[in-house]
Design an enzyme around this catalytic site. Sequence first.
Site, PDB file in Angstrom:
ATOM      1  N   LYS A 111       0.832  -1.205   0.000  1.00 53.28           N
ATOM      2  CA  LYS A 111       0.000   0.000   0.000  1.00 53.28           C
ATOM      3  C   LYS A 111       0.867   1.257   0.000  1.00 53.28           C
ATOM      4  CE  LYS A 111      -4.122  -1.967   2.209  1.00 53.28           C
ATOM      5  NZ  LYS A 111      -5.023  -1.928   3.386  1.00 53.28           N
ATOM      6  N   ARG A 167      -2.245  -9.859   6.448  1.00 54.19           N
ATOM      7  CA  ARG A 167      -2.992 -10.008   5.197  1.00 54.19           C
ATOM      8  C   ARG A 167      -2.103  -9.486   4.071  1.00 54.19           C
ATOM      9  NH1 ARG A 167      -6.381  -6.919   1.912  1.00 54.19           N
ATOM     10  NH2 ARG A 167      -8.086  -8.076   0.929  1.00 54.19           N
TER      11      ARG A 167
END
Length: 285
Positions: free
Chosen positions: A231, A265
């Site tokens: 991200k 995750r």
Amino acid sequence: MAKDTFFRKKATLNAGGSLIDLSSPKVMGIINLTPDSFYAGSRKPGVDNALLQAEKMLDEGATFLDLGAYSSRPGAEDISVQEETDRLLPVVEAIHDAFPQAVLSVDTFRAKVAEVAINAGAHIINDISGGQLDADMFATVARLQVPYILMHMKGNPQNMQQQAQYEDVFAEVFDYFTDRYHQLKQLGVHDVIIDPGFGFAKTPEHGYALMSRLQEFNMLQLPVLVGISRKSIVYKITGGKSADALNGTTALNTIALTKGANILRVHDVKEAVEAIKIWEMCRYC
């Protein structure tokens, strides 16, 4: 603080009748069934692509597979319940049949989609909205009696980045979890995992503020999932784009482990599993 509170947290998860021990951190592999998720390498639309990726991730050590058919990247196009279901359901059924030992999570904020997927063989509901985008979600989770990942987000994927404003981001997210978890407990939901929602209505600066205090979420005595894989919280610091952010992701995941994260995750399972193995060797150094 993570060392002091780690063993007070709920350490098991009942998924499909199997007890999963979260006192040793686990990895959740991301399989996106969308054509437009933010990291191109995660896009595995269609049954055949998803099955190949599921096999690879399970071989590399993933405990969970998280299947998403609705892109939640900032500004993503909204799609109908029917389109999300049509993308998701055949893949859930195929992976469940091919790998019956796999623990499947469905990444959806829609109660109807979640219920169809659970009935088709999935085990966990991963809701980016924490029940805020579908008033039926909490009651559905309680009725199905499945584990629920409660994430923090403001707004929706189409407008969330315009709502990244906080006086104290940690305090706001902590209070949100306290309130939402109380509602879930009142409904009889037993297994709740919290996810601070890195990148969802949060700037990288907000993300690092949350990471710096991640261990304080242990006061809620709930398992913590961290989803920072590739991200902007990584690549806006290291440079490049999501495709260049694997090394930074591993570094930040390792920091999250030191602060009590129970589930990572990720898009890259092998590297996350290796980070956990090395961290566990140094756990009480």
